[in-house]
Design a protein around this motif. Structure first.
Motif, PDB file in Angstrom:
ATOM      1  N   UNK A   1      -5.717  39.811  26.596  1.00 20.05           N
ATOM      2  CA  UNK A   1      -5.718  40.114  25.162  1.00 20.05           C
ATOM      3  C   UNK A   1      -6.754  39.256  24.448  1.00 20.05           C
ATOM      4  N   UNK A   2      -6.836  37.983  24.823  1.00 20.67           N
ATOM      5  CA  UNK A   2      -7.793  37.076  24.192  1.00 20.67           C
ATOM      6  C   UNK A   2      -9.206  37.363  24.691  1.00 20.67           C
ATOM      7  N   UNK A   3      -9.354  37.610  25.991  1.00 20.61           N
ATOM      8  CA  UNK A   3     -10.685  37.874  26.548  1.00 20.61           C
ATOM      9  C   UNK A   3     -11.302  39.126  25.934  1.00 20.61           C
ATOM     10  N   UNK A   4     -10.504  40.184  25.837  1.00 18.04           N
ATOM     11  CA  UNK A   4     -11.017  41.423  25.254  1.00 18.04           C
ATOM     12  C   UNK A   4     -11.370  41.261  23.787  1.00 18.04           C
ATOM     13  N   UNK A   5     -10.523  40.550  23.056  1.00 13.40           N
ATOM     14  CA  UNK A   5     -10.771  40.308  21.647  1.00 13.40           C
ATOM     15  C   UNK A   5     -12.039  39.476  21.457  1.00 13.40           C
TER      16      UNK A   5
ATOM     17  N   UNK B   1     -12.749  42.175  12.864  1.00 18.55           N
ATOM     18  CA  UNK B   1     -11.493  41.648  13.422  1.00 18.55           C
ATOM     19  C   UNK B   1     -10.464  42.710  13.804  1.00 18.55           C
ATOM     20  N   UNK B   2     -10.201  43.739  12.953  1.00 16.41           N
ATOM     21  CA  UNK B   2      -9.227  44.759  13.387  1.00 16.41           C
ATOM     22  C   UNK B   2      -9.662  45.486  14.659  1.00 16.41           C
ATOM     23  N   UNK B   3     -10.944  45.823  14.749  1.00 21.49           N
ATOM     24  CA  UNK B   3     -11.437  46.478  15.965  1.00 21.49           C
ATOM     25  C   UNK B   3     -11.348  45.574  17.171  1.00 21.49           C
ATOM     26  N   UNK B   4     -11.637  44.282  16.977  1.00 24.92           N
ATOM     27  CA  UNK B   4     -11.566  43.337  18.086  1.00 24.92           C
ATOM     28  C   UNK B   4     -10.127  43.174  18.574  1.00 24.92           C
ATOM     29  N   UNK B   5      -9.184  43.152  17.651  1.00 29.98           N
ATOM     30  CA  UNK B   5      -7.765  43.035  18.029  1.00 29.98           C
ATOM     31  C   UNK B   5      -7.342  44.261  18.839  1.00 29.98           C
ATOM     32  N   UNK B   6      -7.747  45.443  18.394  1.00 25.81           N
ATOM     33  CA  UNK B   6      -7.415  46.667  19.127  1.00 25.81           C
ATOM     34  C   UNK B   6      -8.017  46.648  20.529  1.00 25.81           C
ATOM     35  N   UNK B   7      -9.269  46.196  20.646  1.00 26.30           N
ATOM     36  CA  UNK B   7      -9.897  46.101  21.969  1.00 26.30           C
ATOM     37  C   UNK B   7      -9.170  45.091  22.842  1.00 26.30           C
ATOM     38  N   UNK B   8      -8.655  44.026  22.241  1.00 25.01           N
ATOM     39  CA  UNK B   8      -7.876  43.057  23.004  1.00 25.01           C
ATOM     40  C   UNK B   8      -6.627  43.684  23.597  1.00 25.01           C
ATOM     41  N   UNK B   9      -5.950  44.506  22.800  1.00 25.45           N
ATOM     42  CA  UNK B   9      -4.739  45.180  23.282  1.00 25.45           C
ATOM     43  C   UNK B   9      -5.075  46.151  24.408  1.00 25.45           C
ATOM     44  N   UNK B  10      -6.137  46.931  24.225  1.00 25.58           N
ATOM     45  CA  UNK B  10      -6.531  47.894  25.252  1.00 25.58           C
ATOM     46  C   UNK B  10      -6.886  47.188  26.559  1.00 25.58           C
ATOM     47  N   UNK B  11      -7.606  46.082  26.447  1.00 23.69           N
ATOM     48  CA  UNK B  11      -7.962  45.305  27.639  1.00 23.69           C
ATOM     49  C   UNK B  11      -6.719  44.788  28.341  1.00 23.69           C
ATOM     50  N   UNK B  12      -5.743  44.346  27.549  1.00 27.98           N
ATOM     51  CA  UNK B  12      -4.543  43.731  28.115  1.00 27.98           C
ATOM     52  C   UNK B  12      -3.646  44.734  28.830  1.00 27.98           C
ATOM     53  N   UNK B  13      -3.531  45.945  28.300  1.00 30.81           N
ATOM     54  CA  UNK B  13      -2.555  46.881  28.872  1.00 30.81           C
ATOM     55  C   UNK B  13      -3.170  47.847  29.888  1.00 30.81           C
ATOM     56  N   UNK B  14      -4.511  47.914  29.949  1.00 27.62           N
ATOM     57  CA  UNK B  14      -5.156  48.909  30.807  1.00 27.62           C
ATOM     58  C   UNK B  14      -4.837  48.766  32.281  1.00 27.62           C
TER      59      UNK B  14
END
Length: 205
Positions: free
Chosen positions: A105-109, A119-132
């Protein structure tokens, strides 16, 4: 620690930890060595590949460097030969999944912020990275992905990524912000399992 160094460290760590969780699932499904390596690799690199493709950073890092595949395969081999050590932990797959969730989550963000996302886009990318990676792992062994059925999963990643961005906005160092955000994601995930927290379900069904 610079942002670039921090990202590289988190990415390698997340790949290895998710590789361990994928390998543990493969062993419990009685897959052979090849199957263990395939599931470890898929789990370890899927989130990062998805992140890179969405960011337009192509070809994805897994095709430009031997490190991601090496870390994932190392995790698979370690689990295949020494998985009994991991199995002594209570619910090892869940624990490893929680750690991988927080790290990715942190690495993707962080990578999204480095490439100029808001920031909102980065947070969303963090979530996608974490759950993929976890989603692909579960689907490959014919299970409903944890992100769709577990107590708090994507929400934990979202909270960790948001905390990371918030800490940076407050002027904290990237390292301290990463520790706070990653720890929050891991703690929320583990606590949700321990105490049975879950999001509301439809009351009429």
């Amino acid at each position: 620690m610079s942002a670039v160094t921090l990202f590289g460290t988190l990415d390698a760590l997340g790949t290895f930890v998710f590789g361990l969780s994928g390998a543990m699932v493969a062993i419990r499904k009685r897959l052979d060595l090849f199957g263990v390596l395939v599931l470890a690799t898929a789990t370890g690199v899927a989130g990062g590949m998805t992140r890179d493709l969405l960011l337009g950073d192509t070809p994805p890092a897994v095709f430009r460097s031997a490190l991601p595949l090496g870390m994932a395969c190392a995790a698979g081999l370690f689990t295949f030969f020494f998985g009994a050590l991991l199995d002594r932990m209570q619910r090892p797959v869940m624990f490893l999944d929680a750690v991988g969730l927080g790290v990715f989550a942190i690495a993707g963000c962080q990578k999204a912020l480095m490439l100029g996302l808001t920031p909102p886009g980065a947070i969303l990318l963090g979530v996608i990275t974490a759950v993929g990676g976890g989603m692909l792992r579960d689907m490959m062994v014919s299970e409903v992905p944890r992100v769709l059925r577990e107590e708090v999963y994507a929400l934990a990643a979202l909270s960790g990524a948001a905390a990371y961005v918030g800490c940076l906005a407050l002027g904290l160092s990237t390292t301290l912000a990463a520790v706070i955000g990653g720890a929050l994601a891991v703690i929320l995930r583990l606590a949700s399992v321990r105490f049975g927290w879950h999001l509301p379900r439809a009351p009429w069904f």
